[in-house]
Design a protein around this motif. Structure first.
Motif, PDB file in Angstrom:
ATOM      1  N   LEU A   1       7.869   4.391   8.864  1.00 14.10           N
ATOM      2  CA  LEU A   1       8.684   3.935   7.746  1.00 14.10           C
ATOM      3  C   LEU A   1      10.146   4.089   8.125  1.00 14.10           C
ATOM      4  N   ALA A   2      10.868   2.997   8.070  1.00 14.08           N
ATOM      5  CA  ALA A   2      12.286   3.018   8.421  1.00 14.08           C
ATOM      6  C   ALA A   2      13.101   3.506   7.223  1.00 14.08           C
ATOM      7  N   GLY A   3      14.246   4.121   7.525  1.00 13.82           N
ATOM      8  CA  GLY A   3      15.143   4.545   6.465  1.00 13.82           C
ATOM      9  C   GLY A   3      14.884   5.969   6.020  1.00 13.82           C
ATOM     10  N   PRO A   4      15.696   6.455   5.073  1.00 11.51           N
ATOM     11  CA  PRO A   4      15.567   7.845   4.616  1.00 11.51           C
ATOM     12  C   PRO A   4      14.318   8.038   3.769  1.00 11.51           C
ATOM     13  N   GLY A   5      13.964   9.299   3.593  1.00  6.21           N
ATOM     14  CA  GLY A   5      12.803   9.621   2.760  1.00  6.21           C
ATOM     15  C   GLY A   5      11.650  10.089   3.607  1.00  6.21           C
ATOM     16  N   ALA A   6      11.017  11.138   3.184  1.00  6.29           N
ATOM     17  CA  ALA A   6       9.905  11.683   3.937  1.00  6.29           C
ATOM     18  C   ALA A   6       8.612  10.990   3.532  1.00  6.29           C
ATOM     19  N   GLY A   7       7.913  10.480   4.506  1.00  2.00           N
ATOM     20  CA  GLY A   7       6.621   9.867   4.257  1.00  2.00           C
ATOM     21  C   GLY A   7       5.508  10.804   4.681  1.00  2.00           C
ATOM     22  N   PRO A   8       4.271  10.302   4.692  1.00  2.00           N
ATOM     23  CA  PRO A   8       3.153  11.126   5.163  1.00  2.00           C
ATOM     24  C   PRO A   8       3.387  11.596   6.598  1.00  2.00           C
ATOM     25  N   ALA A   9       2.742  12.678   6.952  1.00  2.00           N
ATOM     26  CA  ALA A   9       2.939  13.253   8.286  1.00  2.00           C
ATOM     27  C   ALA A   9       2.612  12.242   9.381  1.00  2.00           C
TER      28      ALA A   9
ATOM     29  N   GLN B   1       0.816  -1.212   0.000  1.00  2.00           N
ATOM     30  CA  GLN B   1       0.000   0.000   0.000  1.00  2.00           C
ATOM     31  C   GLN B   1       0.852   1.265   0.000  1.00  2.00           C
ATOM     32  N   LEU B   2       2.000   1.193   0.659  1.00  2.00           N
ATOM     33  CA  LEU B   2       2.859   2.370   0.802  1.00  2.00           C
ATOM     34  C   LEU B   2       3.995   2.392  -0.221  1.00  2.00           C
ATOM     35  N   HIS B   3       4.066   1.353  -1.078  1.00  2.00           N
ATOM     36  CA  HIS B   3       5.054   1.278  -2.158  1.00  2.00           C
ATOM     37  C   HIS B   3       6.485   1.338  -1.618  1.00  2.00           C
ATOM     38  N   VAL B   4       6.712   0.561  -0.579  1.00  2.00           N
ATOM     39  CA  VAL B   4       8.046   0.448   0.006  1.00  2.00           C
ATOM     40  C   VAL B   4       8.344  -1.031   0.216  1.00  2.00           C
ATOM     41  N   PRO B   5       9.613  -1.406   0.372  1.00  2.00           N
ATOM     42  CA  PRO B   5       9.919  -2.813   0.664  1.00  2.00           C
ATOM     43  C   PRO B   5       9.430  -3.181   2.068  1.00  2.00           C
ATOM     44  N   PRO B   6       9.072  -4.442   2.279  1.00  2.00           N
ATOM     45  CA  PRO B   6       8.602  -4.850   3.607  1.00  2.00           C
ATOM     46  C   PRO B   6       9.558  -4.492   4.738  1.00  2.00           C
ATOM     47  N   ALA B   7      10.861  -4.503   4.463  1.00  2.00           N
ATOM     48  CA  ALA B   7      11.832  -4.183   5.504  1.00  2.00           C
ATOM     49  C   ALA B   7      11.718  -2.741   5.982  1.00  2.00           C
ATOM     50  N   ALA B   8      11.084  -1.884   5.188  1.00  2.00           N
ATOM     51  CA  ALA B   8      10.933  -0.473   5.570  1.00  2.00           C
ATOM     52  C   ALA B   8       9.763  -0.253   6.511  1.00  2.00           C
ATOM     53  N   ILE B   9       8.922  -1.278   6.690  1.00  2.00           N
ATOM     54  CA  ILE B   9       7.776  -1.161   7.581  1.00  2.00           C
ATOM     55  C   ILE B   9       8.222  -1.434   9.012  1.00  2.00           C
ATOM     56  N   ASP B  10       8.234  -0.401   9.818  1.00  2.00           N
ATOM     57  CA  ASP B  10       8.653  -0.502  11.218  1.00  2.00           C
ATOM     58  C   ASP B  10       7.400  -0.584  12.090  1.00  2.00           C
ATOM     59  N   LEU B  11       7.139  -1.759  12.659  1.00  2.00           N
ATOM     60  CA  LEU B  11       5.980  -1.977  13.525  1.00  2.00           C
ATOM     61  C   LEU B  11       6.449  -2.220  14.949  1.00  2.00           C
ATOM     62  N   ARG B  12       5.975  -1.392  15.846  1.00  2.00           N
ATOM     63  CA  ARG B  12       6.315  -1.545  17.265  1.00  2.00           C
ATOM     64  C   ARG B  12       5.041  -1.480  18.085  1.00  2.00           C
ATOM     65  N   ARG B  13       5.127  -1.819  19.352  1.00  2.00           N
ATOM     66  CA  ARG B  13       3.982  -1.758  20.261  1.00  2.00           C
ATOM     67  C   ARG B  13       4.257  -0.712  21.333  1.00  2.00           C
ATOM     68  N   ASP B  14       3.228   0.088  21.645  1.00  2.00           N
ATOM     69  CA  ASP B  14       3.396   1.063  22.718  1.00  2.00           C
ATOM     70  C   ASP B  14       3.094   0.422  24.064  1.00  2.00           C
ATOM     71  N   ALA B  15       3.048   1.231  25.102  1.00  2.00           N
ATOM     72  CA  ALA B  15       2.856   0.696  26.454  1.00  2.00           C
ATOM     73  C   ALA B  15       1.521  -0.008  26.627  1.00  2.00           C
ATOM     74  N   HIS B  16       0.543   0.319  25.785  1.00  2.00           N
ATOM     75  CA  HIS B  16      -0.772  -0.311  25.854  1.00  2.00           C
ATOM     76  C   HIS B  16      -0.896  -1.501  24.913  1.00  2.00           C
ATOM     77  N   GLY B  17       0.194  -1.826  24.214  1.00  2.00           N
ATOM     78  CA  GLY B  17       0.171  -2.940  23.272  1.00  2.00           C
ATOM     79  C   GLY B  17      -0.357  -2.581  21.902  1.00  2.00           C
ATOM     80  N   ARG B  18      -0.589  -1.292  21.658  1.00  2.00           N
ATOM     81  CA  ARG B  18      -1.130  -0.874  20.369  1.00  2.00           C
ATOM     82  C   ARG B  18      -0.023  -0.788  19.329  1.00  2.00           C
ATOM     83  N   PRO B  19      -0.264  -1.291  18.103  1.00  2.00           N
ATOM     84  CA  PRO B  19       0.754  -1.170  17.054  1.00  2.00           C
ATOM     85  C   PRO B  19       1.049   0.285  16.718  1.00  2.00           C
ATOM     86  N   GLN B  20       2.317   0.563  16.456  1.00  2.00           N
ATOM     87  CA  GLN B  20       2.757   1.879  16.004  1.00  2.00           C
ATOM     88  C   GLN B  20       3.494   1.668  14.692  1.00  2.00           C
ATOM     89  N   LEU B  21       3.085   2.385  13.659  1.00  2.81           N
ATOM     90  CA  LEU B  21       3.652   2.215  12.322  1.00  2.81           C
ATOM     91  C   LEU B  21       4.529   3.397  11.958  1.00  2.81           C
TER      92      LEU B  21
END
Length: 202
Positions: free
Chosen positions: A59-67, A37-57
């Motif tokens: 984009l890893a690496g250089p380049g400006a993405g959406p705000a 959907q974001l036209h990037v390689p899968p490795a650029a998708i940085d998924l982490r969990r916050d203190a409540h366990g909610r996913p945080q998305l």
């Protein structure tokens, strides 16, 4: 794989659904779809969990993405649903339709009194379907908010509006009902789902 036929876009949110085998790691299934959907390689998708366990998305690496990018997903039974939004906070819930003999007890204990009273007036078969639709709506909003069910199902109240539930009151921490957009739909036979989103607050 997520297919084009099993997807939709509503407002600023895109979502897709696919078969899911219990025990699978949802992140491994979600990441390639987000990358596509974001036209990037899968490795650029940085998924982490916050203190409540909610996913945080992010984009890893250089380049400006959406705000602001936000992703959320849910699985139930043999179905997985994922959503992606830009400049919004998004939450999603999918529920497998199955007998729920404790639905009314759960509603009385955890829902707003007006919701439980309305469900209690319905025939049993109709009430169970309405309960699932209401649960989906509540969980989607609470996941978008970020705290999930621990925030309290009673802290937001819905009223029936035809075949859907409309948010009519909520805790100030959730903003106002007018902040929220909800889309209820049937992603596949035997399942109900709801997307919820509001403008990102930064």
């Amino acid at each position: 794989m997520f297919s084009q036929d099993n997807s939709l876009r509503t407002g600023p949110v895109r979502c897709a659904w696919r078969d899911y085998r219990r025990g699978q790691r949802a992140e491994t299934l979600v990441r390639p779809w987000l990358a596509g959907q974001l036209h990037v390689p899968p490795a650029a998708i940085d998924l982490r969990r916050d203190a409540h366990g909610r996913p945080q998305l992010a984009l890893a690496g250089p380049g400006a993405g959406p705000a602001h990018l936000d992703a959320n997903w849910s699985h139930s039974g043999d179905g997985l649903l994922v959503a992606l939004g830009e400049d919004v906070d998004v939450g999603v819930d999918i529920e497998w339709l199955r007998p729920r003999p404790k639905a009314m007890a759960l509603a009385e204990r955890f829902f707003a009194p007006s919701e439980a009273a309305w469900l209690a007036r319905l025939p049993t078969a109709t009430a169970e379907d309405a309960f699932v639709r209401l649960w989906c709506a509540k969980e989607a909003v609470l996941k978008a908010h970020g705290h999930g069910l621990s925030f309290g199902l009673h802290r937001l109240a819905f009223a029936p509006d035809g075949d859907v539930w409309r948010l009519v009151a909520c805790d100030p921490a959730l903003g106002t009902p007018q902040d929220w957009h909800l889309h209820a739909f049937t992603p596949m036979p035997g399942y109900l789902a709801t997307l919820a989103w509001r403008p990102h607050r930064g």
